[in-house]
Design an enzyme around this catalytic site. Sequence first.
Site, PDB file in Angstrom:
ATOM      1  N   CYS A 124       0.807  -1.223   0.000  1.00 21.55           N
ATOM      2  CA  CYS A 124       0.000   0.000   0.000  1.00 21.55           C
ATOM      3  C   CYS A 124       0.839   1.272   0.000  1.00 21.55           C
ATOM      4  CB  CYS A 124      -0.965  -0.007   1.182  1.00 21.55           C
ATOM      5  SG  CYS A 124      -0.175   0.028   2.819  1.00 21.55           S
ATOM      6  N   HIS A 178      -2.236   0.925   6.978  1.00 23.73           N
ATOM      7  CA  HIS A 178      -2.683   0.946   5.586  1.00 23.73           C
ATOM      8  C   HIS A 178      -2.931   2.385   5.146  1.00 23.73           C
ATOM      9  CE1 HIS A 178      -4.165  -0.968   1.954  1.00 23.73           C
ATOM     10  NE2 HIS A 178      -5.207  -0.146   1.960  1.00 23.73           N
ATOM     11  N   HIS A 190      -5.988   2.251  -3.748  1.00 22.60           N
ATOM     12  CA  HIS A 190      -4.988   1.682  -2.840  1.00 22.60           C
ATOM     13  C   HIS A 190      -4.612   0.279  -3.294  1.00 22.60           C
ATOM     14  CE1 HIS A 190      -8.103  -0.773  -0.395  1.00 22.60           C
ATOM     15  NE2 HIS A 190      -8.737  -0.250  -1.422  1.00 22.60           N
TER      16      HIS A 190
END
Length: 219
Positions: A124, A178, A190
């Site tokens: 990510c 994240h 993402h």
Amino acid sequence: MSKLTSRDNSTAKAAPAKTTTSQQRTFLDQIEVTPGSVVTTGHKASTTNANKASTGNTGKRNNTGTTDMNAFNIERAGYLQLKYAVIIDATVEKLTNIPLLETIDKWWGTKYCLGGNTENCIDCSAFTQVVMRDVFNTTLPRTAQEQYDNSEKIELADLQEGDLVFFHTTGRNRDITHVGVYLLNNKFVHAATSGGVMISDLNEKYWQPRFRGAGRVVK
């Protein structure tokens, strides 16, 4: 739990097409579209006309959030604008950042792997590095936590295209694990462990309770 929302004032439907008869067809940059049908062609149209149709956006965020609608001709919209208007559930004329759409499309579906930073697999925070570098000419640190620590915290309602959204997805501590790049209409792009590079909604059942904040990278 109340829904997460922003002020981008996006609508839930794509821009209405002009009224035509059932036999009439419209050609958009070599894409044949029959009124009432879905664009299914895999042809990737040139972005030349799309760039002309945009308001001169070259990847820089519009701080005012406004667009010169007179400069946009929906009949000259590029394939990527049509494609992502459906995915993001927004009107085509809002998607003027062609470099951002091209970058998303290039990486779309790339599988996730922790520590990865190539087109074979990526995580990510490496993906946000790529987007911010290639589209917004901005350098980010490597990890999601570092990106959170080095961004200016903003309210959810103030989110703009190119801002970062942060989540805590695993572990007992409250560290940021994240990160994604905000688009519009509560959508963010993402690299997810479940499906690789994709677009999700802040109000999805999984993401909403894990949201920890939004940040803006100050150059």
